[in-house]
Design a protein around this motif. Structure first.
Motif, PDB file in Angstrom:
ATOM      1  N   ASP A   1       5.835  10.639  -5.003  1.00  0.00           N
ATOM      2  CA  ASP A   1       6.758  10.763  -3.916  1.00  0.00           C
ATOM      3  C   ASP A   1       8.069   9.755  -4.118  1.00  0.00           C
ATOM      4  OD1 ASP A   1       8.074  10.953  -1.418  1.00  0.00           O
ATOM      5  OD2 ASP A   1       6.281  10.653  -0.298  1.00  0.00           O
TER       6      ASP A   1
ATOM      7  N   LYS B   1       2.197   1.823  -3.497  1.00  0.00           N
ATOM      8  CA  LYS B   1       1.009   2.121  -4.350  1.00  0.00           C
ATOM      9  C   LYS B   1       0.806   3.741  -4.274  1.00  0.00           C
ATOM     10  CE  LYS B   1      -4.082   1.207  -5.441  1.00  0.00           C
ATOM     11  NZ  LYS B   1      -4.981   0.444  -4.887  1.00  0.00           N
ATOM     12  N   ASN B   2       0.513   4.122  -3.046  1.00  0.00           N
ATOM     13  CA  ASN B   2       0.172   5.411  -2.602  1.00  0.00           C
ATOM     14  C   ASN B   2       1.388   6.347  -3.054  1.00  0.00           C
ATOM     15  OD1 ASN B   2      -2.126   5.021  -1.497  1.00  0.00           O
ATOM     16  ND2 ASN B   2      -1.368   4.725   0.354  1.00  0.00           N
TER      17      ASN B   2
ATOM     18  N   GLU C   1       0.759  -1.188   0.127  1.00  0.00           N
ATOM     19  CA  GLU C   1       0.001  -0.085   0.020  1.00  0.00           C
ATOM     20  C   GLU C   1       0.751   1.307   0.069  1.00  0.00           C
ATOM     21  OE1 GLU C   1      -3.521   0.219  -0.393  1.00  0.00           O
ATOM     22  OE2 GLU C   1      -3.089  -1.897  -0.978  1.00  0.00           O
ATOM     23  N   LYS C   2       2.065   1.077   0.813  1.00  0.00           N
ATOM     24  CA  LYS C   2       2.908   2.213   0.867  1.00  0.00           C
ATOM     25  C   LYS C   2       3.640   2.888  -0.672  1.00  0.00           C
ATOM     26  CE  LYS C   2       5.067   2.126   5.294  1.00  0.00           C
ATOM     27  NZ  LYS C   2       6.114   1.940   6.234  1.00  0.00           N
TER      28      LYS C   2
ATOM     29  N   SER D   1       1.455   6.987  -6.722  1.00  0.00           N
ATOM     30  CA  SER D   1       0.241   7.992  -7.139  1.00  0.00           C
ATOM     31  C   SER D   1       0.606   9.573  -6.876  1.00  0.00           C
ATOM     32  CB  SER D   1      -1.104   7.642  -6.467  1.00  0.00           C
ATOM     33  OG  SER D   1      -1.019   7.786  -5.199  1.00  0.00           O
ATOM     34  N   LYS D   2       1.194   9.657  -5.623  1.00  0.00           N
ATOM     35  CA  LYS D   2       1.834  11.049  -5.362  1.00  0.00           C
ATOM     36  C   LYS D   2       2.967  11.466  -5.893  1.00  0.00           C
ATOM     37  CE  LYS D   2      -0.521  10.398  -0.601  1.00  0.00           C
ATOM     38  NZ  LYS D   2      -0.489  10.280   0.637  1.00  0.00           N
TER      39      LYS D   2
END
Length: 778
Positions: free
Chosen positions: A710, A703-704, A700-701, A707-708
């Motif tokens: 980062d 994936k996020n 999840e980290k 998307s950001k």
């Protein structure tokens, strides 16, 4: 009092005159060069030109500048460029001896001064608009004197013509270089007016546009009457020097140092070219040896392999005798090939000495087992013993020690017809963390003549030519043995008595092993092997004879065999069905073993053990195979026992890796963890449990973060995942794409590229997670 005042007034007027002369740019009207009368008109013009050049003289201590004709000059103490510099160089290069050290300094000064002379002449010619070669050259000696180098006295025999006949004979009565030695009260063994030679030849070379050099033939600093020089084209100057020397009353052949501009640089460039050629030649030699190794070992492996298989069939005594002759000859040829390869590796500096823990008593026992049949065949008593105090493991290279002992014991048995061969190992020195072992190999054989002992370690040398005819051999074994011992920091010596026997003594230092390890993979000692669930084996091999040999061995031991004649065929077979083990040749047409393995790991994502089988026996080949993704390495020609030992080893790891109730895992490979933890499945299941708990959070980290965009978080998460998946044998299928993601994140590349890789590895992760859960729950 009046007399004293008169003297002071005279000195004051002289100082005023000198001051006015400096301010006005006027200098004494004296000749700066002595030339033959026929050249005087030309040099008078030159004196006027140089005087005009130096008229524009400016000195400003407030700015630290000295300028002549808008060119900045510096004043340097003359002796610093001669006596001081040369003595410093002789001190720095004292190890090379006075003459060679002086030559180093002389070459540097000549090159430096030659360049200065060339540039000074070019600038002067431009400033004073001089185009005629004679006018340009004649200004040189005058400029030479005005700038403080030396006064020039040109001889009538000179011929300053702009061609190969150029010859300038001249003296320097007041050379600054010789003067520095005279003022110091020192005598030189060599001519010292090096910069004078370089500067004057540089000026004349620029003036006439042809290469020139100058040689000092006599020097005041040596105690000669004058400093005299010969200047000529480099290829003619030796001829002129010999003519001059022959005119002397008691002439004897004399060696002169003839400087050539940047001779040192030319020598260095030639050395670089020679080095490049040597490296190219060495590479060609390595390639040749590697290819010849492959071409020779491949058919030889087939000969020995089929001979082994034939020995297992029913043969009559004559056939058995013929077969034994084939087998013996094949092994002798293989030994010669191995010796040549070892020499090649030693010469290339590629002979790697390992440092692993091993047991001396166990090694000595293995040696005894290895040679007992040969000794018994000649009715010789063989004993191999080790000091009982060596009850711990040492760190070193057991393979090289075995090679040394095999060479020495093999020779001892070969050259002994009756009696015994005794091998012993004792501790000659020991402290808390290291020791030196003293090995002795003693026989009761034919012995070595005293005058031959000093040469037995030379290559291709045997004590007598009849020995080669009677016993065979190339005379390489002892040369290799000596180098192997010395590579390990040891030494070897020999003593012998004709018809009484020979003793070899060698010492090798070892470290005591910090951890007393026990090997996890040892060759079979004759006990029944277990191949577990291993049944299907794929042979990837282009050589028909090797295909037949390997498949016959495997069929006789109950395996199902498929054959692919190249890497492309192997890929097609692997897409259709699974195998328990792959035997991979390296050198094949269409697709070689390296590229095939890469495709198996990275595109098919198959973790099946791959054993490389190659006739390339050169240094680094094993590491190259393992880096390409293969699991193990077997050099051709191999014995049946060696091949079966390898299969049994990987079968045992697979048994630990997969319970019989498990399907064959497609993604994960736990062999590394099983080997490192000594098959501690409880510990491995705990590691899997921790990973399975952490993975959803990391997924999840990541994936996020993508998307950001980062990049920092992408890098951290991917890096943590990559370090973990390697433990589960996922480095090639998942670890490599993760590494690419790391690099892209670190470089802030387009996030779309990272997303593509993420989409590729996510399904692989999910499949690996399912397999890990299966293992954990079983």
């Amino acid at each position: 009092m009046s007399n004293a005042n008169h003297i002071l007034e005279q000195q004051f007027r002289l100082l005023q005159q000198e001051n006015e002369m400096l301010r006005s740019g006027r200098f004494p009207h004296t000749n700066a060069v002595n030339v033959p009368e026929e050249l005087r008109p030309v040099f008078n013009v030159a004196e006027g030109t140089v005087r005009e050049y130096f008229r524009d003289f400016k000195m400003d201590p407030g700015c630290g500048t000295i300028e002549i004709n808008d060119q900045r000059y510096v004043l340097v103490r003359a002796s610093a460029f001669s006596k001081g510099f040369l003595e410093t160089i002789q001190g720095l290069y004292a190890d090379k001896g006075p003459s060679e050290a002086f030559a180093i300094g002389r070459n540097f000064l000549f090159d430096y001064a030659h360049v200065i002379g060339t540039h000074d002449a070019r600038d002067f010619h431009q400033k004073m608009n001089l185009t005629d070669p004679i006018a340009r050259l004649s200004a040189g000696p005058v400029h030479f004197a005005w700038s403080g180098w030396a006064f020039v006295n040109i001889h009538p025999e000179s011929n300053p013509s702009p061609d190969d006949d150029f010859l300038l004979l001249y003296d320097h009565p007041y050379s600054f270089e010789a003067d520095s030695w005279i003022r110091a009260g020192a005598i030189s063994k060599e001519p010292v007016c090096v910069m004078n030679s370089g500067y004057s030849s540089g000026w004349c070379e620029e003036s006439f546009g042809l290469p020139l050099t100058a040689v000092e033939v006599s020097c005041i600093a040596k105690g000669d009457a004058k400093c005299s020089f010969v200047m000529a084209p480099p290829h003619r100057i030796q001829e002129h020097l010999e003519k001059i020397n022959s005119k002397k009353k008691y002439a004897s052949r004399k060696q002169y140092n003839i400087p050539t501009l940047f001779e040192r640089k030319k020598v260095e460039e030639e050395m670089e070219r020679s080095k490049a050629l040597a490296e190219e030649s060495a590479k060609a030699k390595d390639d040749f040896v590697a290819n010849m190794s492959h071409e020779l070992r491949t058919p030889l492996g087939a000969i020995l392999g089929f001979a082994d298989l034939l020995q297992k069939t029913d043969l009559d005594p004559v056939q058995q005798e013929y077969l034994e002759a084939i087998h013996t000859s094949g092994k002798s040829l293989l030994s010669i090939i191995n010796d040549i390869l070892d020499l090649s590796k030693l010469d290339a500096g590629k002979f790697i000495i390992e440092s692993v823990p091993f047991s001396i008593p166990e090694l000595m026992h293995s040696i005894q087992v290895m040679f007992s049949p040969r000794a018994a065949g000649k009715e010789l008593r063989l004993s191999c013993s080790a000091d009982l105090s060596i009850n711990y493991q040492v760190t070193g290279d057991p393979m090289r020690l075995t090679q040394i002992l095999v060479n020495l014991i093999g020779n001892a048995i070969k050259f002994t017809d009756n009696g015994s061969v005794d091998v012993n190992c004792i501790v000659s020195r020991e402290d808390h963390d290291s020791l030196e072992l003293h090995f002795t190999v003693r026989d009761t054989g034919i012995g070595i003549e005293p005058e031959k002992i000093h040469s037995i370690f030379d290559r291709f040398t045997q004590a007598e030519s009849h020995i080669t005819r009677q016993y065979g051999g190339t005379g390489l074994g002892l040369a290799i043995t000596k180098q192997l011992i010395e590579l390990q920091g040891g030494n070897i010596r020999v003593k012998s008595e004709m018809n009484r026997g020979t003793e070899f003594h060698f010492m090798i230092p070892y470290k005591k092993a910090q951890e007393q390890l026990h090997p996890t993979h040892t060759p079979s000692n004759g006990a029944p092997r277990s191949f577990g669930s291993f049944r299907r084996i794929l042979i990837v091999e282009d050589n028909l004879i090797n295909q037949k040999l390997t498949s016959t061995i495997l069929h006789h031991n109950g395996f199902e065999v498929s054959i692919a004649k190249n890497g492309r065929k192997a890929i097609d077979l692997l897409k259709e069905s699974g195998f328990d083990l792959i035997l991979m040749d390296i050198q094949m047409p269409v697709l070689d073993g390296y590229r095939t393995t890469q495709l198996v790991r990275d595109e098919l994502h198959i973790g099946t053990p791959i054993i490389a089988m190659t006739a390339h026996a050169l240094s680094g080949e094993r590491d190259k195979c393992l880096k390409a993704g293969m699991n193990d390495y077997l050099a051709k020609p191999f014995r049946e026992a060696d091949l079966l030992d390898k299969i049994a080893y990987w079968a045992s790891l697979a048994e630990g890796n997969h319970d019989s109730t498990h399907p064959n895992f497609k993604r994960i490979d736990l062999s590394f963890l099983l080997e490192q933890t000594r098959n501690n499945k409880t510990f491995i299941r705990e590691m899997i449990r921790i990973f399975l708990k952490q993975y959803p959070k990391d997924r999840e980290k990541l994936k996020n973060a993508i998307s950001k965009q980062d990049y920092r978080q992408i890098y951290k998460t991917v890096h943590a995942l990559r370090n973990t998946v390697g433990l589960f044998g996922l480095s090639s299928s998942i670890g490599n794409p993760l590494l690419e993601m790391e690099k892209l994140a670190l470089a802030n590349e387009k996030v779309e590229n990272i997303q593509q890789l993420h989409n590729k590895v996510l399904p692989l992760f999910e499949e690996a997670v399912r397999e890990l859960e299966l293992f954990k729950d079983n």
